[in-house]
Scaffold this active site. Sequence first.
Site, PDB file in Angstrom:
ATOM      1  CE  LYS A  89      -0.686   7.454  -0.764  1.00 19.32           C
ATOM      2  NZ  LYS A  89       0.357   6.427  -0.978  1.00 19.32           N
ATOM      3  CB  ILE A  90      -6.335  10.169  -7.041  1.00 21.88           C
ATOM      4  CG1 ILE A  90      -4.857  10.252  -7.448  1.00 21.88           C
ATOM      5  CG2 ILE A  90      -7.227  10.679  -8.170  1.00 21.88           C
ATOM      6  CD1 ILE A  90      -4.512   9.426  -8.677  1.00 21.88           C
TER       7      ILE A  90
END
Length: 342
Positions: free
Chosen positions: A307-308
């Site tokens: 997600k990052i």
Amino acid sequence: MKAKDIVLKKSEKIEGVEVKGPWLDDAQSLEEVVSYYYRIGFQATHLGRAIEIWRKVEEKRERGEEIRVFLGYTSNIISSGLREIIAWLVKEKKVDVIVTTAGGVEEDFIKSLKPFILGDWEVDDAELRKKGVNRIGNIFVPNDRYIEFEKYMIPFFERVLKIEEKLSRPLTASEFIYEMGRYMDEKLGKEKEKSVIYWAYKNNIPIFCPAITDGSIGDMLYFFKEERRDSRLIIDIANDIVKLNNLAITAKETASIILGGSLPKHAIINANLFRGGTDYAIYISTAVPWDGSLSGAPPREGVSWGKIKAKADYVEVWGDATLIFPILVWMVMKARGQGYAQ
């Protein structure tokens, strides 16, 4: 080995930034003091990093580079005076996508009708209940605010129902909030100009609220639908997830600025999963990681989920957003020429 050799063990030479704070005889402004934050240590250093990251994003945007900025916040952020700072960011088009909770929507509208009142943490809550006063930390919200809110929302629901009948489909939550902005523009006075919803409507910045019914809007919907059992008023959540995810997928780069945790935090970083992760992330939170909650999950945990991005520029500042966010926004948007102290 002698005790002295143990205590006074020789150290290797290390390179790095000297820990140093401002000498107040020399500092001419608060900006100069804050320019030392990066060098002070602890969470001041993290705030200094947050300033650096957001400045980098803002400077790229000013050069015409495409970075889509996602802003997420929980309802208590709007309960506080941070509401006006966020409204300014939306007015100036410094963010592109917003995700919040139901309270983050309805309290913004309510504050355009009547203000919240500064109270106290140490009060008799049973007495407050008798007086019809609700408490959010040390902020008081008299119940007449919600009574006034209902006067506007019931006609608004009728209006939404007509729009849905005309379109032959339900509005998504983001469309519902957009129409709230239009409604505010038509019905409210000058105070609407401090509203997040109003400026999001004016600048066509989507506000997503996957839990739109989890608050006073939900209460009003309950009353509305109970009194009109044949009403076909529906708010579509499914199509909003498509829209939110596509806003991440189609962006060349993304930055995620998140105040607090909960649903807004996950909605933003999960949307960024679909593009391989966000490129920049700033978390401001008081949540802890050791209970395994999403609210307390640090940025590096988001890296493990994709997600990052692994090479993303990110930081988490632990602390109360009401203390941190005004300094962060001022230093990025208003004190750009003030770099780090040397």
